[in-house]
Design a protein around this motif. Structure first.
Motif, PDB file in Angstrom:
ATOM      1  N   UNK A 210       9.033  -2.880   3.935  1.00 54.81           N
ATOM      2  CA  UNK A 210       9.610  -1.586   3.563  1.00 54.81           C
ATOM      3  C   UNK A 210       8.939  -0.927   2.372  1.00 54.81           C
ATOM      4  N   UNK A 211       8.330  -1.710   1.492  1.00 52.45           N
ATOM      5  CA  UNK A 211       7.665  -1.102   0.338  1.00 52.45           C
ATOM      6  C   UNK A 211       6.483  -0.228   0.748  1.00 52.45           C
ATOM      7  N   UNK A 212       5.857  -0.532   1.895  1.00 53.25           N
ATOM      8  CA  UNK A 212       4.795   0.336   2.398  1.00 53.25           C
ATOM      9  C   UNK A 212       5.362   1.695   2.796  1.00 53.25           C
TER      10      UNK A 212
ATOM     11  N   UNK B  17       4.594   5.488   1.173  1.00 48.45           N
ATOM     12  CA  UNK B  17       4.255   6.662   1.974  1.00 48.45           C
ATOM     13  C   UNK B  17       5.235   7.800   1.717  1.00 48.45           C
ATOM     14  N   UNK B  18       6.511   7.486   1.625  1.00 45.47           N
ATOM     15  CA  UNK B  18       7.529   8.509   1.374  1.00 45.47           C
ATOM     16  C   UNK B  18       7.369   9.141   0.000  1.00 45.47           C
ATOM     17  N   UNK B  19       6.873   8.368  -0.951  1.00 45.09           N
ATOM     18  CA  UNK B  19       6.739   8.887  -2.314  1.00 45.09           C
ATOM     19  C   UNK B  19       5.797  10.077  -2.381  1.00 45.09           C
ATOM     20  N   UNK B  20       4.852  10.161  -1.441  1.00 46.90           N
ATOM     21  CA  UNK B  20       3.871  11.234  -1.444  1.00 46.90           C
ATOM     22  C   UNK B  20       4.346  12.465  -0.674  1.00 46.90           C
ATOM     23  N   UNK B  21       5.477  12.347   0.003  1.00 44.60           N
ATOM     24  CA  UNK B  21       5.982  13.446   0.831  1.00 44.60           C
ATOM     25  C   UNK B  21       7.288  14.034   0.306  1.00 44.60           C
ATOM     26  N   UNK B  22       7.851  13.445  -0.728  1.00 48.46           N
ATOM     27  CA  UNK B  22       9.134  13.902  -1.259  1.00 48.46           C
ATOM     28  C   UNK B  22       9.026  14.093  -2.765  1.00 48.46           C
TER      29      UNK B  22
ATOM     30  N   UNK C 264       5.753   1.082  -7.425  1.00 48.88           N
ATOM     31  CA  UNK C 264       6.540   2.044  -6.656  1.00 48.88           C
ATOM     32  C   UNK C 264       7.323   2.991  -7.555  1.00 48.88           C
ATOM     33  N   UNK C 265       7.801   2.489  -8.678  1.00 50.08           N
ATOM     34  CA  UNK C 265       8.533   3.389  -9.573  1.00 50.08           C
ATOM     35  C   UNK C 265       7.599   4.442 -10.156  1.00 50.08           C
TER      36      UNK C 265
END
Length: 358
Positions: A75-77, A81-86, A113-114
């Motif tokens: 899930x960390x992957x 990916x979500x971090x770059x879209x939101x 991730x943080x």
């Protein structure tokens, strides 16, 4: 305010390939996915989650599952990916299966991730599902031991940059764990629990909790025990610390949603009975299990179905009855991606605003 979350499994289901253009069934593998459908499948979900901000969701929790029906072993992957879209959406895993990982590496990934999310990460941990542990050659007892020891390392590592540890499974001296998390003193911590004992342990750590499956009255007992224990140790208490997860089956037609709900209930009960030894027969009190272990049943309250207005009423009622300040929706019972998208949209329009006002 009740904070609205989506909880994701990314199911490996042949029916969820309906929206794609690939028709050559000879190319499909044993999971019903053609080779070039995999990337499109993930792209669909990333686009769906990217819209979550405008749809009024507070955050999204990913799950971690192995060897089965889910496409989220890491899930960390997905979080990266979500971090770059939101931009504002809170993102986390509920939870990382700690026994399958080195805890010091988990701390390093938390720091990464943080930073990637700009301080939007939520930390969720799990001891794992017994059949997944056993499939990997690890007994549930060993998994629990590893989990308890690893939490000591994780809790120390997210608070201080250099740590040492001496235990049964890990031994090291002066490890420097970088990068450091953006959020101070650390990102919010979450623990998935199914027993009062586990809820009390989480309270002593200062971790928030989420739970599911049981009837509302039993979950209220669990939340009350958590709040009592947290207060004893000087940690925050109340709705902000506890989350309720439920299956949402929503459709403009009550008849359609009822049919989908009945099908989902049958499928879920069979799957859980087959794969999770903690599951006890219907009619037994949740949190009771053979041999004194922790178990659970799946009560009728687990399934919230109906028209948008009916779903909204049930969600608000369950949050009030349990004292939950976070509500995690699993959009279950969908036959294809189009139906899943419509479920998200209906829920966003009819339920999210009411939760924000609650």
């Amino acid at each position: 305010m009740v904070k609205s979350w989506a909880f994701e499994f990314i199911p490996a289901r042949e029916g969820f390939t309906k929206s794609y253009d690939v028709d050559d069934t000879a190319l499909r593998n044993e999971k019903g996915m053609a080779p070039d459908e995999g990337a499109a499948y993930f792209e669909f979900y990333l686009n769906l989650w990217s819209r979550a901000e405008e749809l009024g969701f507070y955050g999204i929790f990913q799950s971690e599952h192995h060897f089965g029906r889910g496409y989220s072993p890491s899930p960390n992957l997905l979080i990266a990916a979500m971090s770059q879209r939101t931009k504002n959406l809170r993102i986390g895993a509920m939870g990382m299966v700690v026994p399958f990982n080195n805890p010091w590496r988990i701390v390093e990934e938390i720091g990464m991730l943080d930073n990637l999310t700009g301080g939007r990460l939520e930390i969720g941990t799990s001891a794992g599902i017994p059949h997944e542990l056993e499939s990997a050659g690890m007994s549930p007892a060993e998994g629990r031991e590893r989990y308890e020891e690893a939490l000591q390392i994780i809790d120390a590592g997210i608070r201080q940059p250099i740590i040492s540890h001496s235990g049964k499974y890990w031994n090291f001296h002066d490890l420097r764990l970088v990068p450091r998390p953006v959020q101070q003193p650390h990102p919010p911590m979450w623990t998935t629990v199914i027993s009062i004992e586990s809820a009390r342990k989480a309270a002593r750590r200062g971790s928030k909790i989420t739970t599911a499956f049981a009837q509302n009255e039993q979950i209220r007992e669990l939340f009350d025990a958590y709040n009592e224990e947290a207060a004893k140790h000087g940690h925050p208490t109340g709705p902000e610390q506890v989350g309720l997860r439920r299956q949402i089956i929503i459709d403009e037609s009550e008849l359609v949603s009822t049919s989908r709900s009945e099908k989902l209930q049958d499928e879920l009960h069979k799957m859980v009975a087959k794969t999770d030894k903690r599951y006890v027969a219907p009619g037994q009190k949740a949190f009771d299990a053979p041999s004194g272990g922790h178990g659970f049943t799946i009560g009728e309250d687990e399934y919230i179905s109906g028209t948008p207005a009916q779903v909204r009423e049930q969600v608000l009622e369950q949050c009030e009855r349990t004292g939950a300040g976070h509500f995690l929706s699993i959009f279950g019972g969908c036959d294809d991606l189009d139906q899943l998208t419509r479920s998200w949209e209906l829920y966003a329009v009819e339920v999210n605003p009411a939760l924000a006002r609650a």
